[in-house]
Design an enzyme around this catalytic site. Structure first.
Site, PDB file in Angstrom:
ATOM      1  N   ARG A 227       7.154   4.070  -5.046  1.00 52.70           N
ATOM      2  CA  ARG A 227       7.372   3.490  -3.663  1.00 52.70           C
ATOM      3  C   ARG A 227       6.208   2.018  -4.368  1.00 52.70           C
ATOM      4  O   ARG A 227       6.633   1.287  -3.791  1.00 52.70           O
ATOM      5  CB  ARG A 227       6.953   4.224  -2.724  1.00 52.70           C
ATOM      6  CG  ARG A 227       7.736   3.324  -1.456  1.00 52.70           C
ATOM      7  CD  ARG A 227       7.545   3.891  -0.429  1.00 52.70           C
ATOM      8  NE  ARG A 227       6.609   4.961   0.238  1.00 52.70           N
ATOM      9  CZ  ARG A 227       6.470   5.719   1.378  1.00 52.70           C
ATOM     10  NH1 ARG A 227       7.796   5.623   2.448  1.00 52.70           N
ATOM     11  NH2 ARG A 227       5.656   5.984   1.221  1.00 52.70           N
TER      12      ARG A 227
ATOM     13  N   TYR B  51       0.832  -0.944  -0.012  1.00 47.85           N
ATOM     14  CA  TYR B  51       0.299   0.060  -0.155  1.00 47.85           C
ATOM     15  C   TYR B  51       0.991   1.449   0.041  1.00 47.85           C
ATOM     16  O   TYR B  51       2.566   0.984   0.361  1.00 47.85           O
ATOM     17  CB  TYR B  51      -0.675   0.239   1.392  1.00 47.85           C
ATOM     18  CG  TYR B  51      -0.333   1.066   2.476  1.00 47.85           C
ATOM     19  CD1 TYR B  51      -0.433   1.605   2.567  1.00 47.85           C
ATOM     20  CD2 TYR B  51       0.041  -0.234   3.220  1.00 47.85           C
ATOM     21  CE1 TYR B  51       0.036   2.286   3.758  1.00 47.85           C
ATOM     22  CE2 TYR B  51       1.184  -0.644   4.920  1.00 47.85           C
ATOM     23  CZ  TYR B  51       0.814   1.526   4.581  1.00 47.85           C
ATOM     24  OH  TYR B  51       1.594   1.949   5.838  1.00 47.85           O
TER      25      TYR B  51
ATOM     26  N   GLU C 126      13.187   2.132  13.761  1.00 46.82           N
ATOM     27  CA  GLU C 126      12.061   3.791  13.358  1.00 46.82           C
ATOM     28  C   GLU C 126      10.903   3.689  13.700  1.00 46.82           C
ATOM     29  O   GLU C 126      11.163   2.839  14.508  1.00 46.82           O
ATOM     30  CB  GLU C 126      11.227   3.343  11.770  1.00 46.82           C
ATOM     31  CG  GLU C 126      10.350   1.844  11.641  1.00 46.82           C
ATOM     32  CD  GLU C 126      10.512   1.376  10.275  1.00 46.82           C
ATOM     33  OE1 GLU C 126      10.354   2.573   9.307  1.00 46.82           O
ATOM     34  OE2 GLU C 126      10.107   1.055   9.841  1.00 46.82           O
TER      35      GLU C 126
ATOM     36  N   ARG D 260      -8.549 -19.865  -0.721  1.00 41.15           N
ATOM     37  CA  ARG D 260      -7.222 -19.686  -0.077  1.00 41.15           C
ATOM     38  C   ARG D 260      -5.954 -20.954   0.137  1.00 41.15           C
ATOM     39  O   ARG D 260      -6.184 -21.832   0.432  1.00 41.15           O
ATOM     40  CB  ARG D 260      -8.011 -20.133   1.279  1.00 41.15           C
ATOM     41  CG  ARG D 260      -7.181 -19.757   2.692  1.00 41.15           C
ATOM     42  CD  ARG D 260      -6.911 -19.682   4.025  1.00 41.15           C
ATOM     43  NE  ARG D 260      -6.518 -19.390   4.747  1.00 41.15           N
ATOM     44  CZ  ARG D 260      -5.619 -20.050   5.358  1.00 41.15           C
ATOM     45  NH1 ARG D 260      -5.543 -20.874   4.929  1.00 41.15           N
ATOM     46  NH2 ARG D 260      -5.208 -19.446   6.226  1.00 41.15           N
TER      47      ARG D 260
ATOM     48  N   LYS E 254       6.455  -1.333   1.855  1.00 39.69           N
ATOM     49  CA  LYS E 254       5.188  -1.058   2.707  1.00 39.69           C
ATOM     50  C   LYS E 254       4.215  -1.862   2.378  1.00 39.69           C
ATOM     51  O   LYS E 254       3.220  -1.975   1.501  1.00 39.69           O
ATOM     52  CB  LYS E 254       4.896  -0.068   1.893  1.00 39.69           C
ATOM     53  CG  LYS E 254       3.864   1.036   2.839  1.00 39.69           C
ATOM     54  CD  LYS E 254       4.061   2.428   2.362  1.00 39.69           C
ATOM     55  CE  LYS E 254       3.043   3.538   3.442  1.00 39.69           C
ATOM     56  NZ  LYS E 254       3.715   3.753   4.342  1.00 39.69           N
TER      57      LYS E 254
ATOM     58  N   HIS F 150      -1.623 -20.683   0.734  1.00 34.65           N
ATOM     59  CA  HIS F 150      -0.429 -20.236   1.015  1.00 34.65           C
ATOM     60  C   HIS F 150       0.017 -19.932  -0.492  1.00 34.65           C
ATOM     61  O   HIS F 150       1.020 -18.601  -0.417  1.00 34.65           O
ATOM     62  CB  HIS F 150       0.325 -21.128   2.026  1.00 34.65           C
ATOM     63  CG  HIS F 150      -0.985 -21.237   3.743  1.00 34.65           C
ATOM     64  ND1 HIS F 150      -1.443 -21.731   3.753  1.00 34.65           N
ATOM     65  CD2 HIS F 150       0.515 -20.328   4.398  1.00 34.65           C
ATOM     66  CE1 HIS F 150      -1.476 -21.032   5.687  1.00 34.65           C
ATOM     67  NE2 HIS F 150      -1.067 -20.366   5.895  1.00 34.65           N
TER      68      HIS F 150
ATOM     69  N   LEU G 182      11.643   1.443   6.394  1.00 37.09           N
ATOM     70  CA  LEU G 182      10.696   1.326   5.132  1.00 37.09           C
ATOM     71  C   LEU G 182      11.227   2.915   4.910  1.00 37.09           C
ATOM     72  O   LEU G 182      11.222   4.085   5.538  1.00 37.09           O
ATOM     73  CB  LEU G 182       9.313   1.569   5.248  1.00 37.09           C
ATOM     74  CG  LEU G 182       8.382   2.775   3.792  1.00 37.09           C
ATOM     75  CD1 LEU G 182       8.257   1.768   3.245  1.00 37.09           C
ATOM     76  CD2 LEU G 182       6.923   3.004   4.834  1.00 37.09           C
TER      77      LEU G 182
END
Length: 282
Positions: free
Chosen positions: A52, A33, A177, A100, A145, A102, A201
């Site tokens: 980014r 995101y 951070e 679903r 991110k 993995h 990040l």
């Protein structure tokens, strides 16, 4: 409109938007995101944020099904429909919808694009904030991110419960951070900030701050620093796209920084001018 949400071409008010249960975001947080503040309907540092999210997506093998220019056009179109001088723009790309499983090779349809825009408010750039420190127990891909934000959510909740504004992570003695921002120190007129490795990040605001320091002649050291250095610094501040630069006055109940208004103020004021110019604010 008061707000708007977007999912793979469909739009609706946030409260009405529905997404498929089998989107891999729901089971695995399988996506990335980005987000930025919007002033006068201009997303701040828009190109940097767009770049980014494409970098983050590439690092987890997601091929975003939209060119950068088209993504900007779609997001700007959403922004233009929402009322308000200051807005918050959020968007994410997930691996898509599928049963679903993995392993992700062939597990989903084409990636899904989500977004929303809503009114917001920015932190007071002239305030002084309180923080706590917490051991950084996140995974070792903090440079991506991702939407896997549970550790950050838990840390921010602990900060809020302590009457503080942010949580500063550390791995042993090394400061990394914050729960949703980068953290920096100033000592003897030198700005010190953690390097852009896999433990932090690479913040958009962080990059702008470093560029501003170059223009102002403020020395910058991109090296790890310790909790001891944090507590002993002349100034401590955190930065993010929604907070810009926020001065820290207290960490774990102890007063810190607040000793070099000249250097910190020069960085803060220069960045304020830069963002106001970009957004057409006089």
């Amino acid at each position: 409109m008061q707000n708007i949400a977007y999912y793979n071409g469909k739009t609706a008010p946030i409260e009405e938007m529905m997404v498929p249960m089998n989107d891999r975001a729901c089971y695995f947080g399988d996506g990335v995101y980005d987000a930025t503040c919007v002033v006068n309907h201009v997303p701040m540092a828009f190109d940097d944020h767009i770049d980014r999210i494409y970098r983050s997506a590439k690092l987890i093998d997601i091929d975003i099904p939209m060119e950068k220019a088209e993504m900007k056009r779609v997001l700007q179109g959403l922004v233009d429909q929402v009322e308000g001088d200051v807005l918050f723009l959020y968007w994410q790309v997930t691996r898509g919808v599928g049963m679903r499983s993995h392993p992700y090779a062939g597990a989903g349809e084409k990636p899904s694009i989500w977004a929303f825009v809503r009114p917001s408010a920015m932190r007071d750039p002239f305030g002084a904030y309180r923080c706590i420190t917490l051991e950084d127990t996140r995974f070792l891909h903090c440079n991506i991110k991702t939407i896997n934000l549970l550790p950050a959510v838990m840390a921010n909740q602990k900060a809020d419960a302590a009457g503080c504004d942010e949580a500063i992570f550390h791995r042993g003695e090394r400061v990394t951070e914050c729960s949703h921002s980068n953290v920096h120190i100033i000592k003897d007129g030198v700005l010190k900030t953690a390097p852009c490795d896999n433990l932090i990040l690479p913040g958009i605001t962080r990059a702008h701050i470093l560029a501003i320091c170059g223009k102002l002649g403020i020395p910058v050291v991109e090296e790890p620093f310790t909790l001891t250095e944090l507590m002993d610094a002349d100034e401590v501040f955190f930065s993010s796209s929604s907070a810009l630069t926020c001065r820290i006055r207290e960490i774990d109940g102890k007063p810190v920084g607040m000793k070099d208004e000249k250097t910190f103020g020069a960085i803060r004021d220069a960045y304020q001018r830069e963002m106001k110019a970009e957004c057409g604010v006089e």
